[in-house]
Motif scaffolding. Structure first.
Motif, PDB file in Angstrom:
ATOM      1  N   VAL A 119      11.830  -0.217   5.922  1.00 40.27           N
ATOM      2  CA  VAL A 119      11.317  -0.893   4.723  1.00 40.27           C
ATOM      3  C   VAL A 119      10.345   0.045   4.020  1.00 40.27           C
ATOM      4  O   VAL A 119       9.531   0.707   4.669  1.00 40.27           O
ATOM      5  CB  VAL A 119      10.584  -2.202   5.088  1.00 40.27           C
ATOM      6  N   THR A 120      10.430   0.110   2.697  1.00 37.30           N
ATOM      7  CA  THR A 120       9.432   0.814   1.905  1.00 37.30           C
ATOM      8  C   THR A 120       8.625  -0.236   1.152  1.00 37.30           C
ATOM      9  O   THR A 120       9.178  -1.045   0.417  1.00 37.30           O
ATOM     10  CB  THR A 120      10.080   1.794   0.914  1.00 37.30           C
ATOM     11  N   ASP A 121       7.314  -0.221   1.363  1.00 40.74           N
ATOM     12  CA  ASP A 121       6.421  -1.280   0.887  1.00 40.74           C
ATOM     13  C   ASP A 121       5.585  -0.762  -0.281  1.00 40.74           C
ATOM     14  O   ASP A 121       4.513  -0.205  -0.100  1.00 40.74           O
ATOM     15  CB  ASP A 121       5.522  -1.719   2.049  1.00 40.74           C
ATOM     16  N   LEU A 122       6.105  -0.934  -1.489  1.00 39.71           N
ATOM     17  CA  LEU A 122       5.442  -0.452  -2.691  1.00 39.71           C
ATOM     18  C   LEU A 122       4.880  -1.612  -3.502  1.00 39.71           C
ATOM     19  O   LEU A 122       5.579  -2.601  -3.733  1.00 39.71           O
ATOM     20  CB  LEU A 122       6.420   0.330  -3.569  1.00 39.71           C
ATOM     21  N   GLU A 123       3.658  -1.469  -3.961  1.00 35.65           N
ATOM     22  CA  GLU A 123       3.029  -2.528  -4.764  1.00 35.65           C
ATOM     23  C   GLU A 123       3.844  -2.835  -6.016  1.00 35.65           C
ATOM     24  O   GLU A 123       3.950  -3.986  -6.433  1.00 35.65           O
ATOM     25  CB  GLU A 123       1.611  -2.114  -5.155  1.00 35.65           C
ATOM     26  N   LEU A 150       0.819  -1.221   0.000  1.00 38.63           N
ATOM     27  CA  LEU A 150       0.000   0.000   0.000  1.00 38.63           C
ATOM     28  C   LEU A 150       0.851   1.269   0.000  1.00 38.63           C
ATOM     29  O   LEU A 150       0.355   2.351   0.294  1.00 38.63           O
ATOM     30  CB  LEU A 150      -0.931   0.017   1.213  1.00 38.63           C
ATOM     31  N   GLY A 151       2.137   1.162  -0.302  1.00 38.42           N
ATOM     32  CA  GLY A 151       2.967   2.348  -0.408  1.00 38.42           C
ATOM     33  C   GLY A 151       3.451   2.905   0.911  1.00 38.42           C
ATOM     34  O   GLY A 151       3.846   4.061   0.990  1.00 38.42           O
ATOM     35  N   SER A 169      19.808   0.801   1.223  1.00 42.97           N
ATOM     36  CA  SER A 169      20.636  -0.240   1.849  1.00 42.97           C
ATOM     37  C   SER A 169      20.561  -1.556   1.090  1.00 42.97           C
ATOM     38  O   SER A 169      21.566  -2.251   0.927  1.00 42.97           O
ATOM     39  CB  SER A 169      20.210  -0.441   3.299  1.00 42.97           C
ATOM     40  N   LEU A 170      19.358  -1.944   0.672  1.00 42.69           N
ATOM     41  CA  LEU A 170      19.153  -3.094  -0.208  1.00 42.69           C
ATOM     42  C   LEU A 170      17.912  -2.834  -1.041  1.00 42.69           C
ATOM     43  O   LEU A 170      16.811  -2.753  -0.502  1.00 42.69           O
ATOM     44  CB  LEU A 170      19.001  -4.392   0.574  1.00 42.69           C
ATOM     45  N   CYS A 171      18.101  -2.684  -2.325  1.00 38.81           N
ATOM     46  CA  CYS A 171      16.998  -2.379  -3.243  1.00 38.81           C
ATOM     47  C   CYS A 171      16.937  -3.453  -4.318  1.00 38.81           C
ATOM     48  O   CYS A 171      17.887  -3.626  -5.085  1.00 38.81           O
ATOM     49  CB  CYS A 171      17.190  -1.016  -3.903  1.00 38.81           C
ATOM     50  N   LEU A 199      12.591  -3.431  -0.608  1.00 42.75           N
ATOM     51  CA  LEU A 199      13.343  -2.178  -0.481  1.00 42.75           C
ATOM     52  C   LEU A 199      13.631  -1.943   1.003  1.00 42.75           C
ATOM     53  O   LEU A 199      12.718  -1.647   1.769  1.00 42.75           O
ATOM     54  CB  LEU A 199      12.543  -1.002  -1.045  1.00 42.75           C
ATOM     55  N   PHE A 200      14.889  -2.053   1.402  1.00 41.54           N
ATOM     56  CA  PHE A 200      15.290  -1.846   2.792  1.00 41.54           C
ATOM     57  C   PHE A 200      16.101  -0.563   2.896  1.00 41.54           C
ATOM     58  O   PHE A 200      17.079  -0.368   2.150  1.00 41.54           O
ATOM     59  CB  PHE A 200      16.160  -3.006   3.281  1.00 41.54           C
TER      60      PHE A 200
END
Length: 264
Positions: free
Chosen positions: A180-184, A141-142, A194-196, A189-190
């Motif tokens: 963490v970025t939580d994109l649909e 949900l972004g 850092s880790l993408c 994505l950390f």
């Protein structure tokens, strides 16, 4: 492209029947799309922000988790990293495998969304075995998720026995923000950089990963600022990508005011 069946069922709700959603507001339609229309039929008030229960302390680099019966060979190698986490002593299953399910963001989310805390593990073309732990799981949900207990890990030259945990496990730094970025439309994505692993494009392009440590997760003890193998720098091609979650049912969601609630 997307494909395949996940390790066990999908994390999102069923498709809405024809005509469903007419006259509903945006929030209600969005919830039905992601979590199934059956959740919308509860008598609870409606709304939009998630509540869950991430760990409250930074990841430990001094204690290892013990073995769990039934672990695969890979899980047995990774299990020591999970000390102090929700996943420490519970059976896990491989929810997502890019080779099986597809190197695509929609495949990743179809397999892991709403299944809670997850461990991501990948191998680079240069031989690094690395990944990260997301205490709050994915929904798509972004959200930018705060999680002080999140961590990354790496064996730059591949897994080895007798390692020092502090050389491998890299906790969150600077508090829990932007863990963490939580994109649909994206894979894991950390920590912003850092880790993408965007899982964008086709073929080899979908296997591209980036890593730059220091701003959101601590650097390696040797001073290197990447999770990847020597010579790969901060960009690498992945040979494999998997995600492990608790071996159980997805989280149960309901809307309450402007809050997403989950009982898990």
């Amino acid at each position: 492209g997307s494909a395949g069946r996940c390790g066990r069922g999908a994390g999102r709700g069923a498709e809405a029947p024809a005509g469903a959603g007419e006259g509903e507001d945006f929030v209600t339609r969005l919830a039905a799309r992601f979590f199934g229309r059956e959740l919308m039929e509860s008598e609870a008030p409606m709304g939009m922000q998630r509540i869950d229960k991430p760990e409250m302390y930074p990841a430990t680099t001094e204690v290892e988790a013990g073995p769990v019966p039934g672990d695969s060979a890979e899980l047995a190698r990774l299990r020591p990293l999970l000390a102090g986490t929700q996943l420490e002593a519970v059976p896990l299953r491989m929810a997502f495998d890019a080779q099986r399910d597809g190197w695509a963001a929609d495949s990743f989310h179809r397999c892991v969304d709403t299944f809670g805390a997850a461990l991501v593990v990948a191998e680079t073309a240069g031989g690094a075995l690395m990944g990260g732990y997301n205490p709050r799981g994915w929904v798509g949900l972004g959200e930018e998720k705060n999680a002080i207990a999140a961590f990354l890990f790496t064996w730059p030259g591949g897994h080895r026995e007798g390692y020092n945990l502090a050389d491998v496990k890299l906790p969150k730094t600077g508090g829990g923000a932007l863990a963490v970025t939580d994109l649909e439309g994206s894979g894991p994505l950390f920590g912003v950089e850092s880790l993408c692993i965007p899982l964008e494009g086709e073929g080899e392009a979908a296997k591209a990963a980036r890593s730059r440590l220091g701003s959101y997760f601590v650097r390696r003890p040797d001073g290197e600022r990447t999770l990847f193998a020597a010579g790969e720098g901060n960009r690498a091609q992945l040979k494999s990508l998997r995600a492990y979650v608790v071996d159980g049912d997805p989280e149960k969601w309901e809307l309450d005011g402007i809050i997403w609630k989950t009982s898990k």
